[in-house]
Design a protein around this motif. Structure first.
Motif, PDB file in Angstrom:
ATOM      1  N   ARG A   6       0.833  -1.256   0.136  1.00 13.55           N
ATOM      2  CA  ARG A   6      -0.031   0.049   0.048  1.00 13.55           C
ATOM      3  C   ARG A   6       0.998   1.357   0.005  1.00 13.55           C
ATOM      4  O   ARG A   6       1.936   1.286   0.832  1.00 13.55           O
ATOM      5  CB  ARG A   6      -0.909   0.068   1.195  1.00 13.55           C
ATOM      6  N   GLU A  30       0.756   5.621  -0.034  1.00 14.31           N
ATOM      7  CA  GLU A  30      -0.338   6.799  -0.436  1.00 14.31           C
ATOM      8  C   GLU A  30       0.764   8.014  -0.497  1.00 14.31           C
ATOM      9  O   GLU A  30       1.585   8.061   0.265  1.00 14.31           O
ATOM     10  CB  GLU A  30      -0.885   7.109   1.047  1.00 14.31           C
ATOM     11  N   THR A  81      -6.894   6.720  -7.178  1.00 14.96           N
ATOM     12  CA  THR A  81      -6.863   5.651  -6.345  1.00 14.96           C
ATOM     13  C   THR A  81      -6.769   4.579  -7.401  1.00 14.96           C
ATOM     14  O   THR A  81      -7.456   4.362  -8.423  1.00 14.96           O
ATOM     15  CB  THR A  81      -7.957   5.396  -5.531  1.00 14.96           C
ATOM     16  N   ILE A 103      -2.547  -1.424  -3.439  1.00 14.24           N
ATOM     17  CA  ILE A 103      -3.223  -0.074  -3.593  1.00 14.24           C
ATOM     18  C   ILE A 103      -2.481   1.086  -3.627  1.00 14.24           C
ATOM     19  O   ILE A 103      -1.478   1.210  -2.775  1.00 14.24           O
ATOM     20  CB  ILE A 103      -4.175  -0.039  -2.269  1.00 14.24           C
ATOM     21  N   ALA A 146      -2.906   5.116  -3.691  1.00 14.87           N
ATOM     22  CA  ALA A 146      -3.841   6.610  -3.308  1.00 14.87           C
ATOM     23  C   ALA A 146      -2.993   7.787  -3.267  1.00 14.87           C
ATOM     24  O   ALA A 146      -1.972   7.938  -2.615  1.00 14.87           O
ATOM     25  CB  ALA A 146      -4.706   6.252  -1.892  1.00 14.87           C
ATOM     26  N   ASN A 186      -3.325  12.062  -3.827  1.00 17.32           N
ATOM     27  CA  ASN A 186      -4.283  13.393  -3.568  1.00 17.32           C
ATOM     28  C   ASN A 186      -3.342  14.489  -3.248  1.00 17.32           C
ATOM     29  O   ASN A 186      -2.371  14.618  -2.345  1.00 17.32           O
ATOM     30  CB  ASN A 186      -4.957  13.003  -2.202  1.00 17.32           C
TER      31      ASN A 186
END
Length: 389
Positions: free
Chosen positions: A167, A169, A244, A256, A258, A260
């Motif tokens: 994961r 981000e 995403t 994953i 993600a 932003n």
């Protein structure tokens, strides 16, 4: 220029041309100025020419950054005989034309990420690099972090077993304010948005640490439909500030990503979690000089995450600081990348992402964007790929 070997490169070093002097342009200039004194095994580069949008601006920036000559025409820079390497730090849409022109002129290229705003243009850049035989690399300096190199060693040693899930981000807040004036990063000509503006950094980490991605399922969103422009009117936002993606790695692991760039409070966060059969590794770019690792080889009543701080034991940290815990920064990573580029030019192995590796990242970006619009899993186009050496 050839012949680094165990001695300094030439007598005066590579001739450097820099196009663009914004945030990343200054970062490249600092790296070219610092690489020789930091590493000691390369000759000081010759800062030959700097190009900007106007002659006046170019001359001012050349004085500030230490370049011998200045020009308001980047085309004259890429053909100048004193220039061996062209640093390209302009907005994304300009990368293809400049990189291809430099390669066709027989120059090595150091281009900031992403390669291009369209996959077809990135493919043309790759073909130009192959045809020229010159070294062409991309500015993925996060993979140069000694801590990232340590993570790769931990993975190669099997410290957390087989990785089965990742994961990542990546969040920043430079576009979080809905009343921030519209600028080029909200134009469609700049690319998809968060996905290729900075989402390529997590992909560079996946590529370096784990290898390729087999297929993706993406979603992109616009938190704000429009932004103000000077004069009081508003203009529709054309890019996606949130993205995403579900991923399946070539080794079968799931993941994953993600993204932003409108996340209030986040400044330079790349939060990585690698889950394996024997443990977990956690890394956060906002705390870029440390990594946490959890392994199952301790008695259950003593298991827990332990933190490892960057130190001179984690090369090339030792080239900058002789004591542990003091920490490196963003600009130091670019100096490490600059050194890797010089090594690659001399034909040596170096941890760096060239156009051959970079095209795989661009293919993943293209697949994610198509998946978001078509609302389905997309297989990532295969090709002649390889991990960073």
């Amino acid at each position: 220029m050839t012949g680094l070997g165990n001695t300094r490169l030439g007598k005066t070093g590579l001739g450097i041309g820099l196009i663009g002097t914004g945030y990343m342009g200054k970062c490249h200039a600092l790296a070219w100025n610092a690489v020789a004194p930091v590493f000691g095994d390369v000759a000081r580069p010759n800062l030959a020419m700097l190009a900007e949008a106007s002659q006046d601006l170019a001359e001012r920036k050349a004085r500030e950054l230490g370049f011998a000559r200045a020009t308001g025409d980047w085309r004259s820079l890429v053909t100048d005989p004193a220039v061996d390497v062209v640093s390209i730090t302009t907005p994304n849409a300009f990368h293809p034309e400049m990189a291809i022109a430099a390669l066709e002129a027989g120059k090595h290229v150091w281009c900031e990420k992403p390669m291009a705003t369209k996959l077809a243009d990135a493919e043309r850049m790759l073909e130009a690099a192959r045809t020229s035989g010159k070294v062409a690399v991309l500015g993925y300096n996060y993979i140069q972090n000694p801590i990232i190199r340590l993570i790769r060693r931990l993975l190669d040693e099997g410290q957390i077993g087989e990785v089965n899930h990742v994961r990542i981000e990546m969040d920043e807040d430079f576009m979080a304010d809905p009343e921030e004036l519209f600028y080029w990063k909200s134009e469609a000509s700049s690319g998809h948005g968060a996905l290729d503006d900075f989402g390529v950094h997590p992909l560079s980490l996946i590529w370096t640490l784990l290898g390729g991605v087999r297929r993706v399922f993406g979603h992109m969103a616009k938190p704000y439909a429009d932004r103000p422009i000077k004069g009081g009117a508003r203009r529709a936002v054309e890019t996606y500030d949130i993205a995403t993606t579900l991923i399946e790695l070539e080794n079968g692991a799931s993941g994953i990503i993600a993204l932003n760039r409108s996340a209030w409070g986040r400044k330079g966060r790349i939060f990585v979690q690698l889950f394996g059969s024997k443990g977990t590794i956690v890394y956060d770019q906002e705390r870029m000089n440390e990594v946490q690792i959890y392994t199952t080889d301790m008695p259950k009543d003593r298991q827990g995450f332990r933190t490892i701080l960057a130190s001179p034991l984690h090369a090339p940290y030792d080239k900058f600081i002789p004591a542990p815990g003091h920490g490196l920064g963003f600009n130091e990573l670019k100096i490490i990348e600059c050194h890797a580029l010089i090594r690659r030019i001399d034909g040596e192995a170096a941890t760096i992402i060239d156009f051959e590796g970079g095209i795989r990242i661009e293919r993943i970006v293209d697949a994610v964007a198509r998946s978001a619009h078509e609302e389905r899993w997309i297989e990532v186009e295969s090709g002649e790929e390889r991990r960073a050496a």
